[in-house]
Design an enzyme around this catalytic site. Structure first.
Site, PDB file in Angstrom:
ATOM      1  N   ARG A  78       0.814  -1.216   0.000  1.00 57.61           N
ATOM      2  CA  ARG A  78       0.000   0.000   0.000  1.00 57.61           C
ATOM      3  C   ARG A  78       0.848   1.266   0.000  1.00 57.61           C
ATOM      4  O   ARG A  78       0.363   2.349   0.320  1.00 57.61           O
ATOM      5  CB  ARG A  78      -0.941  -0.021   1.206  1.00 57.61           C
ATOM      6  CG  ARG A  78      -2.029  -1.083   1.079  1.00 57.61           C
ATOM      7  CD  ARG A  78      -2.963  -1.062   2.275  1.00 57.61           C
ATOM      8  NE  ARG A  78      -2.310  -1.559   3.478  1.00 57.61           N
ATOM      9  CZ  ARG A  78      -2.626  -1.173   4.719  1.00 57.61           C
ATOM     10  NH1 ARG A  78      -3.563  -0.279   4.906  1.00 57.61           N
ATOM     11  NH2 ARG A  78      -1.992  -1.693   5.754  1.00 57.61           N
TER      12      ARG A  78
ATOM     13  N   ASP B 223      10.253  -5.153   1.556  1.00 55.52           N
ATOM     14  CA  ASP B 223       9.649  -6.072   0.591  1.00 55.52           C
ATOM     15  C   ASP B 223       8.642  -5.341  -0.295  1.00 55.52           C
ATOM     16  O   ASP B 223       7.626  -4.849   0.182  1.00 55.52           O
ATOM     17  CB  ASP B 223       8.953  -7.211   1.341  1.00 55.52           C
ATOM     18  CG  ASP B 223       8.296  -8.210   0.395  1.00 55.52           C
ATOM     19  OD1 ASP B 223       9.029  -8.929  -0.299  1.00 55.52           O
ATOM     20  OD2 ASP B 223       7.056  -8.256   0.358  1.00 55.52           O
TER      21      ASP B 223
ATOM     22  N   TYR C  31       2.528  -4.090  -7.165  1.00 56.65           N
ATOM     23  CA  TYR C  31       1.986  -3.149  -6.189  1.00 56.65           C
ATOM     24  C   TYR C  31       1.747  -1.800  -6.868  1.00 56.65           C
ATOM     25  O   TYR C  31       2.688  -1.137  -7.300  1.00 56.65           O
ATOM     26  CB  TYR C  31       2.927  -2.981  -4.999  1.00 56.65           C
ATOM     27  CG  TYR C  31       3.122  -4.239  -4.168  1.00 56.65           C
ATOM     28  CD1 TYR C  31       2.274  -5.334  -4.309  1.00 56.65           C
ATOM     29  CD2 TYR C  31       4.156  -4.316  -3.248  1.00 56.65           C
ATOM     30  CE1 TYR C  31       2.462  -6.481  -3.555  1.00 56.65           C
ATOM     31  CE2 TYR C  31       4.341  -5.463  -2.483  1.00 56.65           C
ATOM     32  CZ  TYR C  31       3.491  -6.539  -2.638  1.00 56.65           C
ATOM     33  OH  TYR C  31       3.672  -7.678  -1.887  1.00 56.65           O
TER      34      TYR C  31
ATOM     35  N   HIS D 245       6.503 -14.187  -7.603  1.00 60.88           N
ATOM     36  CA  HIS D 245       5.375 -13.781  -6.769  1.00 60.88           C
ATOM     37  C   HIS D 245       4.291 -14.853  -6.671  1.00 60.88           C
ATOM     38  O   HIS D 245       3.689 -15.048  -5.608  1.00 60.88           O
ATOM     39  CB  HIS D 245       4.772 -12.491  -7.326  1.00 60.88           C
ATOM     40  CG  HIS D 245       4.055 -11.681  -6.301  1.00 60.88           C
ATOM     41  ND1 HIS D 245       3.872 -10.333  -6.422  1.00 60.88           N
ATOM     42  CD2 HIS D 245       3.486 -12.013  -5.121  1.00 60.88           C
ATOM     43  CE1 HIS D 245       3.214  -9.869  -5.368  1.00 60.88           C
ATOM     44  NE2 HIS D 245       2.963 -10.870  -4.569  1.00 60.88           N
ATOM     45  N   ARG D 246       3.996 -15.513  -7.776  1.00 63.14           N
ATOM     46  CA  ARG D 246       3.001 -16.588  -7.798  1.00 63.14           C
ATOM     47  C   ARG D 246       3.493 -17.677  -8.746  1.00 63.14           C
ATOM     48  O   ARG D 246       4.121 -17.374  -9.774  1.00 63.14           O
ATOM     49  CB  ARG D 246       1.645 -16.081  -8.289  1.00 63.14           C
ATOM     50  CG  ARG D 246       0.961 -15.081  -7.363  1.00 63.14           C
ATOM     51  CD  ARG D 246       0.101 -15.766  -6.332  1.00 63.14           C
ATOM     52  NE  ARG D 246      -0.511 -14.819  -5.406  1.00 63.14           N
ATOM     53  CZ  ARG D 246      -1.329 -15.159  -4.427  1.00 63.14           C
ATOM     54  NH1 ARG D 246      -1.638 -16.439  -4.254  1.00 63.14           N
ATOM     55  NH2 ARG D 246      -1.842 -14.260  -3.603  1.00 63.14           N
TER      56      ARG D 246
ATOM     57  N   LEU E  58      -1.395 -10.066  10.205  1.00 63.20           N
ATOM     58  CA  LEU E  58      -2.484  -9.644  11.088  1.00 63.20           C
ATOM     59  C   LEU E  58      -3.848 -10.036  10.520  1.00 63.20           C
ATOM     60  O   LEU E  58      -4.873  -9.444  10.856  1.00 63.20           O
ATOM     61  CB  LEU E  58      -2.411  -8.129  11.330  1.00 63.20           C
ATOM     62  CG  LEU E  58      -1.101  -7.641  11.959  1.00 63.20           C
ATOM     63  CD1 LEU E  58      -1.113  -6.135  12.121  1.00 63.20           C
ATOM     64  CD2 LEU E  58      -0.855  -8.332  13.304  1.00 63.20           C
TER      65      LEU E  58
ATOM     66  N   GLY F  99      -5.205  -9.730   7.561  1.00 61.90           N
ATOM     67  CA  GLY F  99      -5.931  -8.749   6.755  1.00 61.90           C
ATOM     68  C   GLY F  99      -6.714  -7.755   7.585  1.00 61.90           C
ATOM     69  O   GLY F  99      -7.764  -7.266   7.150  1.00 61.90           O
TER      70      GLY F  99
ATOM     71  N   ARG G  60       2.489   3.162  13.778  1.00 62.65           N
ATOM     72  CA  ARG G  60       2.197   1.733  13.852  1.00 62.65           C
ATOM     73  C   ARG G  60       3.379   0.894  13.366  1.00 62.65           C
ATOM     74  O   ARG G  60       3.559  -0.232  13.827  1.00 62.65           O
ATOM     75  CB  ARG G  60       0.929   1.421  13.061  1.00 62.65           C
ATOM     76  CG  ARG G  60      -0.313   1.981  13.726  1.00 62.65           C
ATOM     77  CD  ARG G  60      -1.582   1.502  13.084  1.00 62.65           C
ATOM     78  NE  ARG G  60      -2.747   1.980  13.816  1.00 62.65           N
ATOM     79  CZ  ARG G  60      -4.004   1.756  13.461  1.00 62.65           C
ATOM     80  NH1 ARG G  60      -4.253   1.025  12.374  1.00 62.65           N
ATOM     81  NH2 ARG G  60      -5.002   2.235  14.179  1.00 62.65           N
TER      82      ARG G  60
END
Length: 305
Positions: free
Chosen positions: A32, A57, A62, A134-135, A218, A220, A275
């Site tokens: 994000r 990372d 993204y 990534h996948r 966490l 999501g 945070r």
């Protein structure tokens, strides 16, 4: 009789598999990481570094989830690097590729070569410390993937190599053809997502000496804001330990992951400096076996056999 001995403390520094790199016990993820405010972007990077986080990372995909273009997160980080050339050397930089919008996955030699070069260009660097698929692309033979990664490594474009969202069998198949060890595997793992425990991925990571990078640690956002009875039960078990150490439930959730003997590295996804700094409280928490298993049992919603 219940064992009251504490499990080993979370590691603030650890090897990144067999790569020769040493990284922090927490990672900061840039899914994000967005926008045009360079000062705000730099403040987030600084918050992570000030919290002792050295493993950063990102990924080429993204951007679109934030209403931005493909590669936007990498491009923003590249702007941060361009404004301070010494910043890049203060971190272990990781990125990922292989997701193609509309395809959806491509790990062919031609595409991976293109994706690696494009990431380096957006980041404004000539080398990343860790590059991860990534996948998994079911339509590319693992031998072709291995050869492509080896060529990029020999060219100095990438250091260590890793995978994300691979099955145990896919990890073992790629490892068979790679001339260097896989440094990382990156599954979704949290107190609410137990798949890596059930699938044996954490076990194979320990056997092969791979670092485990846990995304969405966490759940999501469900650990911070539980809705179901199961989620509330997991949070209650986490809170009992968090209150003993005067930390947040989210810090306890990160430490719960880190207490596993594979020593997973939670990827902190927060885009708020306070945070990000709070995540370092995870290092303060110690778990007994009984407390750790209480969280697991709450998540399973049934007793262990």
């Amino acid at each position: 009789m219940t064992s009251s001995a504490f499990l080993p403390a979370p590691l603030s520094q650890r090897p990144l598999g067999q790569s020769g790199l040493t990284v922090s016990g927490l990672s900061w993820g840039m899914w994000r990481f967005k926008g045009d405010d360079l000062a705000a972007a730099r403040a987030l990077v600084d918050a992570a570094l000030e919290s002792g986080i050295t493993l950063f990372d990102t990924a080429d995909i993204y951007g679109p989830d934030n209403g931005e273009g493909f590669g936007a997160s990498e491009r923003l980080l590249g702007r941060v690097f361009a404004a301070d050339r010494g910043l890049r050397d203060r971190m272990v930089l990781a990125t990922k590729g292989g997701i193609v919008i509309g395809t959806p996955y491509d790990s062919s030699a031609d595409y991976l070569q293109f994706a690696i070069d494009a990431s380096l260009s957006r980041l404004g660097v000539d080398h990343v410390d860790l590059w991860q698929i990534h996948r998994p692309d079911i339509l590319t033979h693992p031998q072709e993937i291995a050869r492509t990664l080896e060529d990029a490594h020999k060219a100095g474009k990438i250091g260590a190599v890793g995978v994300s969202n691979f099955t145990v069998a896919q990890i073992e198949a790629l490892t068979h053809f790679l001339p260097m060890p896989l440094a990382t595997t990156q599954p979704e793992f949290s107190a609410l997502t137990l798949a890596p425990i059930v699938s044996g991925e954490l076990d194979v990571a320990m056997r092969m000496d791979m670092a485990v990078m846990a995304w969405s640690p966490l759940g999501g956002g469900r650990i911070a804001d539980p809705h179901s009875e199961r989620e509330r039960a997991v949070v209650a078990a986490l809170r009992r330990v968090a209150e003993r150490y005067g930390v947040s439930v989210t810090a306890a959730a990160l430490s719960w992951i880190m207490a596993h003997p594979a020593r997973p590295i939670p990827i902190v996804g927060s885009q708020t400096p306070a945070r990000i700094r709070e995540s370092a409280d995870a290092y303060k928490v110690r778990w007994t076996r009984a407390e750790w298993y209480a969280v697991l049992t709450a998540s399973r919603e049934e007793p262990l056999p």
